[in-house]
Design a protein around this motif. Sequence first.
Motif, PDB file in Angstrom:
ATOM      1  N   VAL A 156       0.839  -1.196   0.000  1.00  0.00           N
ATOM      2  CA  VAL A 156       0.000   0.000   0.000  1.00  0.00           C
ATOM      3  C   VAL A 156       0.877   1.249   0.000  1.00  0.00           C
ATOM      4  O   VAL A 156       0.635   2.207  -0.740  1.00  0.00           O
ATOM      5  CB  VAL A 156      -0.939   0.003   1.221  1.00  0.00           C
ATOM      6  N   GLY A 157       1.913   1.236   0.850  1.00  0.00           N
ATOM      7  CA  GLY A 157       2.834   2.369   0.875  1.00  0.00           C
ATOM      8  C   GLY A 157       3.544   2.555  -0.451  1.00  0.00           C
ATOM      9  O   GLY A 157       3.734   3.687  -0.919  1.00  0.00           O
ATOM     10  N   ALA A 158       3.942   1.441  -1.081  1.00  0.00           N
ATOM     11  CA  ALA A 158       4.619   1.518  -2.378  1.00  0.00           C
ATOM     12  C   ALA A 158       3.712   2.117  -3.434  1.00  0.00           C
ATOM     13  O   ALA A 158       4.143   2.943  -4.257  1.00  0.00           O
ATOM     14  CB  ALA A 158       5.084   0.123  -2.804  1.00  0.00           C
ATOM     15  N   ASN A 159       2.456   1.730  -3.423  1.00  0.00           N
ATOM     16  CA  ASN A 159       1.498   2.252  -4.400  1.00  0.00           C
ATOM     17  C   ASN A 159       1.281   3.742  -4.209  1.00  0.00           C
ATOM     18  O   ASN A 159       1.270   4.526  -5.178  1.00  0.00           O
ATOM     19  CB  ASN A 159       0.174   1.498  -4.267  1.00  0.00           C
ATOM     20  N   ALA A 160       1.105   4.165  -2.942  1.00  0.00           N
ATOM     21  CA  ALA A 160       0.870   5.579  -2.663  1.00  0.00           C
ATOM     22  C   ALA A 160       2.083   6.425  -3.052  1.00  0.00           C
ATOM     23  O   ALA A 160       1.944   7.491  -3.667  1.00  0.00           O
ATOM     24  CB  ALA A 160       0.545   5.766  -1.182  1.00  0.00           C
ATOM     25  N   TYR A 161       3.272   5.965  -2.710  1.00  0.00           N
ATOM     26  CA  TYR A 161       4.493   6.729  -3.016  1.00  0.00           C
ATOM     27  C   TYR A 161       4.709   6.812  -4.526  1.00  0.00           C
ATOM     28  O   TYR A 161       5.038   7.878  -5.057  1.00  0.00           O
ATOM     29  CB  TYR A 161       5.697   6.076  -2.341  1.00  0.00           C
ATOM     30  N   LYS A 162       4.522   5.712  -5.220  1.00  0.00           N
ATOM     31  CA  LYS A 162       4.707   5.683  -6.670  1.00  0.00           C
ATOM     32  C   LYS A 162       3.723   6.639  -7.355  1.00  0.00           C
ATOM     33  O   LYS A 162       4.098   7.406  -8.247  1.00  0.00           O
ATOM     34  CB  LYS A 162       4.505   4.259  -7.182  1.00  0.00           C
ATOM     35  N   THR A 163       2.454   6.590  -6.933  1.00  0.00           N
ATOM     36  CA  THR A 163       1.438   7.461  -7.533  1.00  0.00           C
ATOM     37  C   THR A 163       1.730   8.922  -7.246  1.00  0.00           C
ATOM     38  O   THR A 163       1.559   9.789  -8.114  1.00  0.00           O
ATOM     39  CB  THR A 163       0.048   7.085  -7.014  1.00  0.00           C
ATOM     40  N   LEU A 164       2.171   9.233  -6.028  1.00  0.00           N
ATOM     41  CA  LEU A 164       2.509  10.609  -5.675  1.00  0.00           C
ATOM     42  C   LEU A 164       3.628  11.137  -6.566  1.00  0.00           C
ATOM     43  O   LEU A 164       3.541  12.246  -7.099  1.00  0.00           O
ATOM     44  CB  LEU A 164       2.933  10.680  -4.202  1.00  0.00           C
ATOM     45  N   CYS A 165       4.676  10.350  -6.725  1.00  0.00           N
ATOM     46  CA  CYS A 165       5.826  10.795  -7.514  1.00  0.00           C
ATOM     47  C   CYS A 165       5.481  10.922  -8.995  1.00  0.00           C
ATOM     48  O   CYS A 165       6.000  11.811  -9.690  1.00  0.00           O
ATOM     49  CB  CYS A 165       6.996   9.833  -7.324  1.00  0.00           C
ATOM     50  N   GLU A 166       4.620  10.055  -9.504  1.00  0.00           N
ATOM     51  CA  GLU A 166       4.305  10.069 -10.930  1.00  0.00           C
ATOM     52  C   GLU A 166       3.276  11.123 -11.302  1.00  0.00           C
ATOM     53  O   GLU A 166       3.323  11.695 -12.396  1.00  0.00           O
ATOM     54  CB  GLU A 166       3.808   8.688 -11.363  1.00  0.00           C
ATOM     55  N   THR A 167       2.311  11.368 -10.410  1.00  0.00           N
ATOM     56  CA  THR A 167       1.205  12.278 -10.748  1.00  0.00           C
ATOM     57  C   THR A 167       1.234  13.592  -9.989  1.00  0.00           C
ATOM     58  O   THR A 167       0.606  14.559 -10.419  1.00  0.00           O
ATOM     59  CB  THR A 167      -0.139  11.590 -10.472  1.00  0.00           C
ATOM     60  N   GLY A 168       1.929  13.641  -8.847  1.00  0.00           N
ATOM     61  CA  GLY A 168       1.912  14.835  -8.017  1.00  0.00           C
ATOM     62  C   GLY A 168       0.626  14.998  -7.236  1.00  0.00           C
ATOM     63  O   GLY A 168       0.446  15.987  -6.521  1.00  0.00           O
ATOM     64  N   ARG A 169      -0.262  14.038  -7.323  1.00  0.00           N
ATOM     65  CA  ARG A 169      -1.549  14.100  -6.635  1.00  0.00           C
ATOM     66  C   ARG A 169      -1.393  13.570  -5.214  1.00  0.00           C
ATOM     67  O   ARG A 169      -0.761  12.531  -4.986  1.00  0.00           O
ATOM     68  CB  ARG A 169      -2.581  13.279  -7.400  1.00  0.00           C
ATOM     69  N   ASN A 170      -1.966  14.279  -4.242  1.00  0.00           N
ATOM     70  CA  ASN A 170      -1.880  13.862  -2.845  1.00  0.00           C
ATOM     71  C   ASN A 170      -2.525  12.488  -2.653  1.00  0.00           C
ATOM     72  O   ASN A 170      -3.496  12.137  -3.314  1.00  0.00           O
ATOM     73  CB  ASN A 170      -2.552  14.884  -1.937  1.00  0.00           C
ATOM     74  N   GLN A 171      -1.978  11.732  -1.703  1.00  0.00           N
ATOM     75  CA  GLN A 171      -2.442  10.374  -1.430  1.00  0.00           C
ATOM     76  C   GLN A 171      -2.845  10.252   0.042  1.00  0.00           C
ATOM     77  O   GLN A 171      -2.292  10.933   0.903  1.00  0.00           O
ATOM     78  CB  GLN A 171      -1.344   9.354  -1.728  1.00  0.00           C
ATOM     79  N   SER A 172      -3.804   9.384   0.307  1.00  0.00           N
ATOM     80  CA  SER A 172      -4.205   9.099   1.685  1.00  0.00           C
ATOM     81  C   SER A 172      -4.335   7.600   1.872  1.00  0.00           C
ATOM     82  O   SER A 172      -4.841   6.906   0.988  1.00  0.00           O
ATOM     83  CB  SER A 172      -5.545   9.769   2.018  1.00  0.00           C
ATOM     84  N   ILE A 173      -3.868   7.112   3.003  1.00  0.00           N
ATOM     85  CA  ILE A 173      -4.018   5.695   3.351  1.00  0.00           C
ATOM     86  C   ILE A 173      -4.909   5.638   4.586  1.00  0.00           C
ATOM     87  O   ILE A 173      -4.527   6.096   5.665  1.00  0.00           O
ATOM     88  CB  ILE A 173      -2.662   5.030   3.618  1.00  0.00           C
ATOM     89  N   VAL A 174      -6.098   5.093   4.417  1.00  0.00           N
ATOM     90  CA  VAL A 174      -7.101   5.048   5.484  1.00  0.00           C
ATOM     91  C   VAL A 174      -7.022   3.684   6.160  1.00  0.00           C
ATOM     92  O   VAL A 174      -7.315   2.655   5.535  1.00  0.00           O
ATOM     93  CB  VAL A 174      -8.513   5.293   4.928  1.00  0.00           C
ATOM     94  N   VAL A 175      -6.613   3.669   7.415  1.00  0.00           N
ATOM     95  CA  VAL A 175      -6.463   2.430   8.181  1.00  0.00           C
ATOM     96  C   VAL A 175      -7.564   2.403   9.238  1.00  0.00           C
ATOM     97  O   VAL A 175      -7.608   3.263  10.116  1.00  0.00           O
ATOM     98  CB  VAL A 175      -5.084   2.347   8.851  1.00  0.00           C
ATOM     99  N   THR A 176      -8.472   1.432   9.134  1.00  0.00           N
ATOM    100  CA  THR A 176      -9.572   1.343  10.086  1.00  0.00           C
ATOM    101  C   THR A 176      -9.718  -0.080  10.596  1.00  0.00           C
ATOM    102  O   THR A 176      -9.225  -1.031   9.995  1.00  0.00           O
ATOM    103  CB  THR A 176     -10.905   1.780   9.451  1.00  0.00           C
ATOM    104  N   GLY A 177     -10.424  -0.213  11.698  1.00  0.00           N
ATOM    105  CA  GLY A 177     -10.670  -1.514  12.305  1.00  0.00           C
ATOM    106  C   GLY A 177     -11.061  -1.320  13.753  1.00  0.00           C
ATOM    107  O   GLY A 177     -10.922  -0.222  14.313  1.00  0.00           O
ATOM    108  N   ILE A 178     -11.556  -2.380  14.382  1.00  0.00           N
ATOM    109  CA  ILE A 178     -11.958  -2.273  15.778  1.00  0.00           C
ATOM    110  C   ILE A 178     -10.724  -2.210  16.668  1.00  0.00           C
ATOM    111  O   ILE A 178      -9.598  -2.460  16.226  1.00  0.00           O
ATOM    112  CB  ILE A 178     -12.866  -3.447  16.194  1.00  0.00           C
TER     113      ILE A 178
END
Length: 919
Positions: A156-178
């Motif tokens: 997930v981190g690799a995908n977010a970092y790669k997309t940020l560097c390639e597109t310049g678009r901000n990324q968010s990783i939403v981690v949820t659970g009980i």
Amino acid sequence: MASSLLSSEGVAEGQRVWIKNKSSDPREPPFLAGTVVEADGTTAKIALDNWGSGETVAVSESELDVANAVSAELSGGEERAEPDNCDLLQLSEATLLHNTLLRYRRDEIYTFTGPIVTSLNPCKPIDGLYSTERMKAAKPREEDELGAPNPHIYSVGANAYKTLCETGRNQSIVVTGISGAGKTEANKYLLKYLVWRASKEGTESSPMAQTVLDSTPVFEAFGNATTVMNPNSSRFGKFMRVLFDDAGCISGANISTYLLEKSRLALQQPGETNFHIFYQLLAGLDDGALAKLHLGRDSASFHYLTRAGSGVREGLDDVNEFKATHSSMQTLGLRPDDVFSILAGILNLGNVTFEVVEENNAERASKVSNPDVIAKAEALLGMTGLSRVLTVRRVQAGARASVYEKPLNPEQAGRARDALSKRVYDRLFSWIVKSINECVAPPGAAPPTDGSRVAGKWIGLLDIFGFEIFSSNSLEQLLINYANELLQRLFNAHVFEREAALYKAEGIDDAAVSYTSNDAVLAVLSAAPYGLIPLLEEQGKLGERGSSAAFSLEVFRHHGRTRHVAKPRRLSAGEADGRVFVVSHFAGDISYDSRHFVEKNVEALHKDLHDLLPLLAGYAKVVLATTMPTAPPPRWGKKKTAGKKVPSATAKIRGSFGISSTFTSQANALLETLQSGTPHFVRCLKPNSAQTGGDFDSALVLAQLNSLGVLETVRIRREGFPVRTDFAEVWALGWAAVVRVTPQASRLSAKQRAEAVLQRLPRDMWKLGHTKAFLRDGALGLLEAELAAEKAGSATAIQALARRRRASSQATLLAEARAKEEEERRAAEAAAAAEAAAQKRAASKAEALATEAAKAEAAAAAKIAAAEALAAQEEFDATAPVLPDTPRRGCRVRVVGDDGRWSGRVGVVTGHAQFLLGH
């Protein structure tokens, strides 16, 4: 099937299936596995093989879920566990749960569900799970399409970092659970990966990145606590934006927090504890420092550390944790000694007790019963006059706003003490967040005053509570669940929009895909003017006239007949009839006890206590002065007062807006921030309530898979064309069959070749995009079966291919194989019969020929005998009649006689009894 997302048409004998377990025993799993021993198209008899003691039960086929086959060929003799739930051959609640169990048993705690990662807390260390080698191997999910998926939190981190560097678009990783599902740990490893990745895979050091990492122990110390569900439970929501420069290096960070559970400071539930920092403080400071702060080692000597709660803090090393917290505070410039003084003041303030001045006094006026303790608290907090403001309050009444003093009884004085302690701790926590933001702001940049506006590129890490469903739920759970409804709407929309965007990009615009909307329940919770939260705010604005009982009446008056709010069918212990309402959330029906809703929402400080805060001395004054809140207006607007001004001395200092209004504004701002970039999702699961490694509570995990929307993710994907494959892969699958019919097919384009292969399927089961082939559920399995039948014509080949991934229906393939086998058997029998008949005919013909030959031989012998008899006559009578057997004209003969005139001479028959004799 009833719970199946991928239906099958009927079942066959010998097929593996799942049925719902109707037992009420919570120790038993929700589904039972078995084998079909008899099926008639309506009802099937199932031989159970787990928890059923070999019992055979009759079940309607509509209630069955087909199980995924065990394939020794594909998984080395073990049952196959898919790394992506979307690749399951048969998909239902039962098979999804079973796949999760299989991976958990193999210490494979991460699983893809399309682009989503589910993380099952192992509750034990796993060697190498978070090693540098795992970081290097991490790939975005899309890059795994070419090979076997390798799900991991690092993916997930690799995908977010790669997309940020390639597109310049901000990324968010939403981690949820009980609570206890591992959200905090997941965020720590995500941050660790981003720091490693941004430092060029560890080859370049980054002081700023290390500073960002140093914030983690501080937040855990001041915001986490031990609960009955988790020894290290985050009692607040946190959104950390990690900032990156144009080179992809970390340049800073910004942190926003949500809904700190302040009530825990003064009261903990049985089995739970206060925030970690208090226990670390008592265990980690040396004796001299403790004495200066009027503290001791024994936590049991402090009211706030033992009040109702008696939790065991297993697995927590307070001494070493304090060292880490203290070191991080120094790095971040948080002035540990001054902060510890405020914490000590809170602990001493909690030990202040009250007693009645005069027992016979009806007002039961109180006084401080341990003045020495309150003096210590005043010294540590920089306050004076605490004894008076905790036992007496000024009240303003009448048209002329006359003021008089009203004594407080011991219970009221205790509540005032707790309210003050919670307010001070809340401000301290806010100051820590503000100070950390100043420390981790990019060099030369001022930290934003509004956390929702952050300049530059960033990847956001959201660690926030999942849906909370307890035996008794209060205001905190209502607000937490409101935030989860917002996040669930984002989640559903993101998954749906991702599918729709893919179809559009590939030129496939007629795929009917929809998603479950929770807009109705969000409206019930927050829409003006009669949403639950606006109704609660109105009660707070009524001051003394507002109450939790009145709020409950308003809830039922406006929502009693709607399908999203109802009265409970039964009440839990301690719940009062008429004050409990049930809301139909995305995660299920949740009941709320409305008692104390209004009091919790306003967290009242009477005016004298409120006026005392600005008079604090020492560093506590700095903390309070820099963190006094200015709440934003709620989204439904502020109620007009028609020009009337409420006298400040008569009103409770509840603030213009309550906690619920502030929180909903923050939650909606957070949602807008997440929507402004590209969200990624990690769904954390808790395997069992005791958090014991290796134990798997099927019912608990299944409830989380539902409430976290994992099944909804799969349903959205499966509703359209879930199988996506390259044209080349389709051609590789069926080229041989096509070339046999159309030899020139190999010269077609890749898309045309794929179409030539797919034409064996019904047209509504597949579509061709610009770069990929899109197939419905079951299409690939049917195609493989058809090609196998064409190539091998044997049931064995069909059955082997039927075990491959994404086959449509094992029952259908098995039936086809049996039909083919029967056809071959009949053909073989017909061929054998034909061969036997041919052999019989040949024997008869040979016999007939032999008979005719025998007859011919006998006739020839008779002719010779007749000729000899004729030659034996004394005279040859040329005119004598020729017997019927006399040789015909043209036959060569030899004359035999006694007279010797013609005897032995050979001639040819020329006519009736005439011979032309040779010389």
